[in-house]
Design a protein around this motif. Structure first.
Motif, short mmCIF file in Angstrom:
data_model
loop_
_atom_site.label_atom_id
_atom_site.label_comp_id
_atom_site.label_asym_id
_atom_site.label_seq_id
_atom_site.Cartn_x
_atom_site.Cartn_y
_atom_site.Cartn_z
N THR A 34 -9.44 5.98 3.58
CA THR A 34 -10.83 6.42 4.13
C THR A 34 -11.00 5.94 5.24
O THR A 34 -10.34 4.94 5.91
N ILE A 35 -12.23 6.14 5.89
CA ILE A 35 -12.65 5.76 7.26
C ILE A 35 -13.90 5.16 6.93
O ILE A 35 -14.85 5.94 6.29
N ASP A 36 -14.63 4.28 7.89
CA ASP A 36 -15.86 3.98 7.74
C ASP A 36 -16.54 4.42 9.08
O ASP A 36 -16.26 3.82 10.06
N PRO A 37 -17.38 5.15 9.14
CA PRO A 37 -18.11 6.01 10.31
C PRO A 37 -18.84 4.83 11.01
O PRO A 37 -19.07 5.24 12.31
N GLU A 38 -19.19 3.71 10.52
CA GLU A 38 -19.85 2.47 11.38
C GLU A 38 -18.98 1.84 12.19
O GLU A 38 -19.26 1.21 12.98
N LEU A 39 -17.70 1.91 11.99
CA LEU A 39 -16.77 1.13 12.82
C LEU A 39 -16.40 1.83 13.87
O LEU A 39 -15.63 3.02 14.07
N PRO A 40 -16.38 1.47 15.24
CA PRO A 40 -16.15 1.96 16.44
C PRO A 40 -14.73 1.88 16.93
O PRO A 40 -14.44 1.34 17.99
N ILE A 41 -13.94 2.06 15.95
CA ILE A 41 -12.46 1.86 16.24
C ILE A 41 -11.59 2.76 15.57
O ILE A 41 -11.98 3.16 14.09
N ASN A 42 -10.50 3.11 15.95
CA ASN A 42 -9.61 4.15 14.92
C ASN A 42 -9.06 3.23 13.99
O ASN A 42 -8.51 2.08 14.22
N HIS A 43 -9.12 3.55 12.67
CA HIS A 43 -8.65 2.73 11.63
C HIS A 43 -8.65 3.74 10.26
O HIS A 43 -9.16 4.68 10.23
N TYR A 44 -8.14 2.96 9.24
CA TYR A 44 -7.79 3.49 8.06
C TYR A 44 -8.45 2.18 7.06
O TYR A 44 -8.21 1.03 7.30
N VAL A 45 -9.10 2.72 5.72
CA VAL A 45 -9.55 1.73 4.77
C VAL A 45 -8.90 2.04 3.58
O VAL A 45 -8.98 3.06 3.23
N TYR A 46 -8.22 0.85 3.02
CA TYR A 46 -7.64 0.99 1.57
C TYR A 46 -8.56 0.10 0.44
O TYR A 46 -8.59 -0.97 0.97
N ASP A 47 -8.91 0.48 -0.27
CA ASP A 47 -9.68 -0.17 -1.44
C ASP A 47 -8.64 -0.30 -2.66
O ASP A 47 -8.26 0.66 -3.41
N LYS A 48 -8.18 -1.54 -2.70
CA LYS A 48 -7.25 -1.73 -3.81
C LYS A 48 -7.78 -2.71 -4.68
O LYS A 48 -7.40 -3.64 -5.59
N SER A 49 -9.04 -2.54 -5.18
CA SER A 49 -10.16 -3.20 -6.02
C SER A 49 -9.49 -2.92 -7.72
O SER A 49 -8.77 -1.92 -7.88
N ILE A 107 0.89 -1.22 0.19
CA ILE A 107 0.05 -0.04 0.06
C ILE A 107 0.98 1.39 0.02
O ILE A 107 1.92 1.40 0.95
N LYS A 108 0.64 2.25 -1.04
CA LYS A 108 1.63 3.17 -1.21
C LYS A 108 1.02 4.46 -0.51
O LYS A 108 -0.17 4.57 -0.39
N ARG A 109 1.74 5.48 -0.25
CA ARG A 109 1.27 6.59 0.03
C ARG A 109 0.06 7.35 -0.93
O ARG A 109 -0.83 7.84 -0.24
N LYS A 110 0.49 7.25 -2.09
CA LYS A 110 -0.55 7.85 -3.03
C LYS A 110 -2.05 7.27 -2.98
O LYS A 110 -2.93 7.79 -3.54
N ASP A 111 -1.98 5.97 -2.51
CA ASP A 111 -3.30 5.29 -2.48
C ASP A 111 -4.17 5.88 -1.34
O ASP A 111 -4.07 6.35 -0.41
N VAL A 112 -5.39 6.04 -1.98
CA VAL A 112 -6.38 6.81 -1.23
C VAL A 112 -6.96 5.83 0.16
O VAL A 112 -7.06 4.72 0.07
#
Length: 301
Positions: free
Chosen positions: A81-96, A74-79
């Motif tokens: 996001t966060i999922d507001p439904e998840l009650p935990i600090n996190h990031y989401v990367y979509d590499k579809s 996963i690279k720095r340029k990859d977008v």
């Protein structure tokens, strides 16, 4: 008076538990789930979805997350996001990745802050993205709700095939969850599904992936009558030609053509999708199949 931070922590825990309960009421997927643990990660399979969970002794900050992201390319340029439904600090990367006009391979990475460690949960599948399920699974992991009986041994002396035990001996190995290979005796992978329609879609998707695979070509495709786990049905049979192709897969097998069968059926009350394959230089018996495939299928004349 309770502090605001403590109240927030209690509320987050309540939301997490409530989410798991709500999701579980909507779909109990545990009876379709199987998992294998190795030294570094946990691998899961359900409904044709491949899931990996891996923990890192890192803190959830930009500096320490670099090595975590590097492990998944996963690279720095990859977008992110966060999922507001998840009650935990996190990031989401979509590499579809779009494989064809009607085929997208979804690969979703959740980078989760477990306070004392960072956990990465990835989902890989080639059908419409199921965000609800992704949330459900993460909530179950957070609550330690995954039942212990879904975990199987890393050895493959025997395995549970849709409710029937297959005794294979010590010559076989897991390639992934519910994906077993016996050198020179064939390979098969399967999933259990909520509906037979989903099982059929999974087979169709695997076939599309085969057709769009680079480095070879489909030279024949036909429907053939078979008996699968004692049930008469129809399989899609495809021959894939690797002649002249140099790859690790071809080099390890020594074969030139790969025969693949795609089957979706209801077996013992379970909806199963199954992909069975063998190389032209495998030990093929008079039945027209190698030993592993003979365990679950016969060809009809």
């Amino acid at each position: 008076m309770m502090s605001r931070s403590k109240l927030k922590l209690i509320c987050s825990a309540f939301v997490c538990c409530l989410s798991a309960v709500i999701y579980a009421q909507n779909d109990t997927y545990f009876d379709r789930l199987q998992a294998v643990v190795n030294s570094t990660a946990i691998f899961y399979n359900v409904d044709g979805i491949e899931i990996t969970s891996q923990s890192f002794s890192s803190k959830f900050n930009e500096k320490e997350l670099k090595k975590v992201l590097r492990a998944y390319k996963i690279k720095r340029k990859d977008v992110k996001t966060i999922d507001p439904e998840l009650p935990i600090n996190h990031y989401v990367y979509d590499k579809s990745e779009l494989i064809a006009d009607n085929l997208t391979l979804h690969t979703i990475y959740y980078i989760l802050d477990f306070k004392t460690k960072v956990k990465v949960i990835s989902f890989s599948y080639a059908k419409d993205r199921n965000l609800k399920f992704e949330r459900q699974f993460i909530a179950d992991v957070m609550d330690n709700a995954i039942p212990s009986d879904v975990f199987v041994s890393s050895s493959v002396d025997s395995l549970d095939f849709a409710g029937r035990t297959l005794v294979l001996g010590g010559n076989c190995r897991w390639m992934n969850v519910r994906n077993v290979q016996c050198p020179y005796y064939g390979q098969m992978n399967w999933s259990l599904h909520k509906t037979i329609e989903d099982a059929k879609q999974n087979c169709d998707t695997h076939l599309l992936i085969t057709k769009h695979k680079k480095g070879g070509k489909v030279i024949s495709e036909t429907s053939v009558p078979v008996v699968f786990e004692g049930k008469e049905t129809t399989a899609k049979s495809v021959t894939y030609d690797f002649t002249g192709v140099k790859s690790l897969l071809v080099g390890m097998s020594g074969g030139k053509t790969l025969t693949i069968y795609y089957i979706a059926e209801e077996i013992r009350g379970r909806n199963i999708s199954c992909v069975l394959s063998f190389w032209n230089n495998d030990q093929i018996n008079d039945s027209g199949l190698p030993a592993l495939l003979e365990e679950v299928m016969t060809l009809k004349n």
